[in-house]
Design an enzyme around this catalytic site. Structure first.
Site, PDB file in Angstrom:
ATOM      1  N   LYS A 163       0.984  -1.332  -0.006  1.00  0.00           N
ATOM      2  CA  LYS A 163       0.025  -0.011  -0.110  1.00  0.00           C
ATOM      3  C   LYS A 163       0.841   0.934   0.195  1.00  0.00           C
ATOM      4  O   LYS A 163       0.850   2.233  -0.212  1.00  0.00           O
ATOM      5  CB  LYS A 163      -1.166   0.235   1.269  1.00  0.00           C
ATOM      6  CG  LYS A 163      -2.140  -0.834   1.022  1.00  0.00           C
ATOM      7  CD  LYS A 163      -2.786  -0.566   2.314  1.00  0.00           C
ATOM      8  CE  LYS A 163      -3.534  -1.835   1.876  1.00  0.00           C
ATOM      9  NZ  LYS A 163      -4.656  -2.335   3.447  1.00  0.00           N
ATOM     10  N   ASP A 209      -7.902  13.017  -0.688  1.00  0.00           N
ATOM     11  CA  ASP A 209      -7.339  13.744   0.492  1.00  0.00           C
ATOM     12  C   ASP A 209      -7.286  12.784   1.863  1.00  0.00           C
ATOM     13  O   ASP A 209      -6.026  12.890   1.982  1.00  0.00           O
ATOM     14  CB  ASP A 209      -8.416  15.047   1.019  1.00  0.00           C
ATOM     15  CG  ASP A 209      -8.024  14.961   2.137  1.00  0.00           C
ATOM     16  OD1 ASP A 209      -6.507  15.912   2.819  1.00  0.00           O
ATOM     17  OD2 ASP A 209      -9.064  14.819   3.677  1.00  0.00           O
ATOM     18  N   ASP A 243     -10.122   2.082   3.031  1.00  0.00           N
ATOM     19  CA  ASP A 243      -9.277   1.428   4.346  1.00  0.00           C
ATOM     20  C   ASP A 243     -10.272   2.171   5.742  1.00  0.00           C
ATOM     21  O   ASP A 243     -11.189   0.937   6.074  1.00  0.00           O
ATOM     22  CB  ASP A 243      -8.240   1.198   4.636  1.00  0.00           C
ATOM     23  CG  ASP A 243      -7.558   0.130   3.453  1.00  0.00           C
ATOM     24  OD1 ASP A 243      -8.867  -0.847   3.099  1.00  0.00           O
ATOM     25  OD2 ASP A 243      -6.645  -0.264   3.209  1.00  0.00           O
TER      26      ASP A 243
HETATM   27  P1  ATR Z   1       0.143  -2.900   6.837  1.00  0.00           P
HETATM   28  O1  ATR Z   1      -0.107  -2.639   5.452  1.00  0.00           O
HETATM   29  O2  ATR Z   1      -0.677  -4.411   7.247  1.00  0.00           O
HETATM   30  O3  ATR Z   1       0.073  -2.555   8.130  1.00  0.00           O
HETATM   31  P2  ATR Z   1       2.692  -3.155   7.183  1.00  0.00           P
HETATM   32  O4  ATR Z   1       3.329  -2.493   6.738  1.00  0.00           O
HETATM   33  O5  ATR Z   1       4.124  -4.655   6.952  1.00  0.00           O
HETATM   34  O6  ATR Z   1       1.786  -4.204   7.307  1.00  0.00           O
HETATM   35  O7  ATR Z   1       2.861  -3.778   9.203  1.00  0.00           O
HETATM   36  C1  ATR Z   1       2.938  -4.442  10.033  1.00  0.00           C
HETATM   37  C2  ATR Z   1       2.788  -3.951  11.993  1.00  0.00           C
HETATM   38  O8  ATR Z   1       2.333  -5.050  12.163  1.00  0.00           O
HETATM   39  C3  ATR Z   1       3.532  -3.542  11.494  1.00  0.00           C
HETATM   40  O9  ATR Z   1       3.486  -2.654  12.847  1.00  0.00           O
HETATM   41  C4  ATR Z   1       4.597  -3.933  12.548  1.00  0.00           C
HETATM   42  O10 ATR Z   1       5.464  -3.862  13.425  1.00  0.00           O
HETATM   43  P3  ATR Z   1       6.555  -2.669  13.152  1.00  0.00           P
HETATM   44  O11 ATR Z   1       6.958  -1.480  12.317  1.00  0.00           O
HETATM   45  O12 ATR Z   1       7.401  -3.223  14.887  1.00  0.00           O
HETATM   46  O13 ATR Z   1       7.244  -4.194  12.017  1.00  0.00           O
HETATM   47  C5  ATR Z   1       3.366  -5.301  13.024  1.00  0.00           C
HETATM   48  N1  ATR Z   1       3.897  -6.490  13.457  1.00  0.00           N
HETATM   49  C6  ATR Z   1       4.290  -7.994  12.255  1.00  0.00           C
HETATM   50  N2  ATR Z   1       4.411  -8.321  13.235  1.00  0.00           N
HETATM   51  C7  ATR Z   1       4.451  -8.461  14.402  1.00  0.00           C
HETATM   52  C8  ATR Z   1       4.725  -8.931  15.995  1.00  0.00           C
HETATM   53  N3  ATR Z   1       4.340 -10.385  15.816  1.00  0.00           N
HETATM   54  N4  ATR Z   1       4.415  -8.243  16.972  1.00  0.00           N
HETATM   55  C9  ATR Z   1       3.855  -7.436  17.015  1.00  0.00           C
HETATM   56  N5  ATR Z   1       3.885  -6.311  16.209  1.00  0.00           N
HETATM   57  C10 ATR Z   1       3.747  -6.666  14.454  1.00  0.00           C
END
Ligand code: ATR
Length: 279
Positions: free
Chosen positions: A65, A77, A102
């Protein structure tokens, strides 16, 4: 060759082709909607080929995204504020316009389908990625009270808070301090932990009596968070199936100018999904 498609990685299990096909049947609009796997870094080339082959609209999902945001020549916006795009529309000048449906999808599911009042709820947002950014803006627009953002990498939570620019209502805390943050009447899981089959460490005392706990994902990816919410005695524990269908309906309207009925599609898909959400 398809006119419409969802791009993501992985994408094989996406429900979007099914949802758009049901909307198309319902509204008498024949459409051809595919699922296209695009690894990170490959979205620009994949979209260029799609457009050259006649593609006119694309949904963008995890983890692309923010890439779609960067590829949009024009932005709505809300997409600009969220810094993320989930809906691309091909323009006559040969470029993409980026929208983000979303946020509306989330608040429509909560306030219209589930008839929940979000106003003044002290809210906790888990995560700071693309999905969390849209959720944060949508929830603030819907009138929640204080928003606390917690993320595994704290600097991303701070960056999100700074980009929102509303220090009176938005603050960040460390994940390790969650047990000392008081309780919340809305807890939103916007992490991708469930999709990666990883467990979140969450104390029970953050859940206020009758609180609403909501996972932006659905199916087995939401099971861990919803089971925790039940054990913490949340008033409602909901998965993101309704949000998925509502954001799809918004995209459908952008592309075809027709607002589909979401309730029959929700009922059909809900009856097929393994159920842990309290609906
Ligand atoms: P999305 O488009 O679904 O938001 P993303 O930008 O890859 O995908 O973000 C994933 C989110 O899940 C992030 O906030 C990530 O934390 P980090 O910024 O520290 O990577 C969080 N996340 C993924 N796996 C996680 C886990 N096992 N525990 C806690 N947070 C997790």
């Amino acid at each position: 060759m398809s006119d419409y498609a969802v791009f993501g990685h992985p994408i094989a299990h996406s429900l979007s082709p099914r949802i758009h096909a049901l909307f198309g049947l319902q509204s008498g609009i024949p459409l051809n909607y595919a699922a296209i796997d695009a690894p990170p870094g490959a979205l620009a080339a994949s979209l260029a080929k799609f457009a050259a082959d006649g593609g006119r609209g694309a949904n963008i999902t995890l983890p692309l995204k923010q890439d779609a945001f960067a590829l949009s020549a024009e932005l709505s916006d809300f997409a600009r504020r969220a810094g993320a795009v989930n809906t691309l529309s091909w323009r006559d000048d040969g470029s993409w316009r980026g929208d983000n449906t979303d946020g509306t999808g989330l608040t429509r599911d909560l306030t219209e389908r589930h008839q929940l009042d979000l106003r003044e709820r002290r809210s906790l947002l888990l995560g700071a990625g693309g999905a969390a950014r849209a959720a944060a803006h949508a929830l603030l627009d819907a009138g929640i009270g204080e928003l606390v953002i917690v993320n595994r990498s704290p600097e991303r939570a701070d960056a999100l808070m700074d980009s929102i620019g509303n220090p009176a209502r938005v603050r960040t805390r460390y994940w390790a301090d969650l047990a000392n943050c008081g309780n919340f009447s809305l807890v939103v899981n916007a992490t991708s932990a469930g999709i990666a089959r990883e467990k979140l460490a969450l104390p029970f005392n953050i859940v206020a009596p009758r609180a609403l706990c909501y996972d932006l994902s659905y199916g087995t990816a939401a099971f861990g968070f919803l089971a925790w919410a039940r054990a913490a005695r949340a008033g409602r524990a909901l998965d993101g199936l309704g949000m998925l269908i509502e954001q799809a309906a918004e995209s459908f309207q952008i592309w075809h100018g027709v607002r589909p009925q979401t309730d029959p599609v929700y009922a059909e898909l809900r009856s097929e999904l393994p159920l842990l959400a309290s609906d």
